[in-house]
Design an enzyme around this catalytic site. Sequence first.
Site, PDB file in Angstrom:
ATOM      1  N   ASP A 119      44.423  -5.193  44.141  1.00 61.24           N
ATOM      2  CA  ASP A 119      44.137  -6.404  43.379  1.00 61.24           C
ATOM      3  C   ASP A 119      42.654  -6.719  43.371  1.00 61.24           C
ATOM      4  O   ASP A 119      42.255  -7.885  43.278  1.00 61.24           O
ATOM      5  CB  ASP A 119      44.933  -7.586  43.946  1.00 61.24           C
ATOM      6  CG  ASP A 119      44.615  -7.846  45.419  1.00 61.24           C
ATOM      7  OD1 ASP A 119      43.960  -6.985  46.055  1.00 61.24           O
ATOM      8  OD2 ASP A 119      45.017  -8.896  45.943  1.00 61.24           O
ATOM      9  N   ASP A 121      38.765 -10.605  44.298  1.00 65.96           N
ATOM     10  CA  ASP A 121      40.027 -10.293  44.967  1.00 65.96           C
ATOM     11  C   ASP A 121      41.022 -11.402  44.643  1.00 65.96           C
ATOM     12  O   ASP A 121      40.685 -12.599  44.706  1.00 65.96           O
ATOM     13  CB  ASP A 121      39.810 -10.199  46.484  1.00 65.96           C
ATOM     14  CG  ASP A 121      41.091  -9.796  47.202  1.00 65.96           C
ATOM     15  OD1 ASP A 121      41.411  -8.597  47.208  1.00 65.96           O
ATOM     16  OD2 ASP A 121      41.765 -10.694  47.760  1.00 65.96           O
ATOM     17  N   LEU A 122      42.246 -11.024  44.258  1.00 64.42           N
ATOM     18  CA  LEU A 122      43.260 -12.004  43.878  1.00 64.42           C
ATOM     19  C   LEU A 122      43.880 -12.630  45.128  1.00 64.42           C
ATOM     20  O   LEU A 122      44.348 -11.918  46.033  1.00 64.42           O
ATOM     21  CB  LEU A 122      44.344 -11.351  43.029  1.00 64.42           C
ATOM     22  CG  LEU A 122      43.881 -10.696  41.715  1.00 64.42           C
ATOM     23  CD1 LEU A 122      45.081 -10.164  40.942  1.00 64.42           C
ATOM     24  CD2 LEU A 122      43.094 -11.677  40.863  1.00 64.42           C
TER      25      LEU A 122
END
Length: 455
Positions: free
Chosen positions: A378, A335-336
């Site tokens: 994301d 996950d960004l």
Amino acid sequence: MPLHHRDEQGRDHQVGHLSVQFTPFSMAQAAMQNLGQQLAVFAAMLVVVLLGAALVFRHLIGRPLARFRQAISDQRTVRSHAGPADAGERLRNDELSDVVQAYDALLEELDSRFARQSTLAHCARSLLATAAGQQSPLPEVLAQVLRTTGADRIYLAENLQTTATTWQAQARVVAGAPWPDAAQALVPARWRSCFEERSGLLGTVEDLPEPERQQLIAAGVRSVAALPVWGQGQWFGYLCVQDLQQQRRWSDSERVFLHTVADMIGAFLESRQHTRTLDRAIVQLRDSERALQHRARHDPLTGLGNRVVLEEALGHALAHAQAGEDLHGYVLLLDLDGFKPVNDTHGHAAGDVLLQTVAQRLQACLRSTDTVTRLGGDEFVIVAQGKGPQFQLDQLLAKVTAAVEAPVDYLGQALQVGASIGAARFPEAGRSSAELLVRADQAMYAAKQAKRLAR
């Protein structure tokens, strides 16, 4: 999935399993199967009809023709051995000679008609037997027609660009005498008018208007037969037969013969055109089908595989890990960190560029046997598999983190995000894709929470 039944006392009983299997459907294959069967039936029926007509014609004309020849031969033998005769006898011989000459002319005409009929049957077989992609049978067909007519040259001309007063055609297939360059000049618009009305031009060059006559005489032509080549609704060009040694008056049967040949060639050319059109349509259908399958399995923004590809990759990796010794792998859920501020500050276009760049970097830093997919937003999932102690999680995490956290240039500005990664090792952490994704998701949220507490 299992099927259960709950009785009146509220107890569950397993009564069986339900399994559903989906088979891919190809529109191109279905179209080709039906079309091939119909074309095969049509071609077989047409060949049977033509062969039957040839056999009937041979039975009705060939055998009586042989008897005629024998009778005339016997009469000629009798006349050659006869002695001097009186005036009455000579008169009877003259009358018999007229009859013999009439029979000779009739037999010659019947021979010519039989030869033309045989040529038509041969041409029909050659044109029908040619499949798509094979060499064109037109040179052989024109050579056969040339032998039957006894002319010196035959060619098939293709339409080129026309104007209001002139019309130009290019000879594509030529048989017989060599084709002179002078004969490739413009042809008067009168010919075009005749061909557009589906009528031909037959006769000696002396019968033509002065400009046309001079042009053909310069090419050494003394008589000509030019017939239009039409398909169902398209004019392809014209068929031209030329005599260079004699002035010929074309008979009605010869006119019908040449018109029939031109119509057969037109039908063949139109069939070839429809086949090419159908081939292009089938290729487009296949391309569209591949594009649809690709869109159904890939993320439109990054080009990475979607959940379908992830399930397949995890299924194959689990099967290999369970079957091989010392074979294991990892599911990484990434996950960004800081992606939402990038969108809020620089806009969604910047966010899209960032996601695309991260996807490209992840593919570049991993092996060809690893799988990178985008779940949405994301979030990315990586499936990596290896063997032995040299396949370490720490090295894999370091490569992925470096690829994600490197700055991304967008319109001269450096965009940067972090990465929270959760890992689940298989087959130890789970033996199904759903179980492994849950474990990796839990690990990712733990890593994200640890970052927040560290701040």
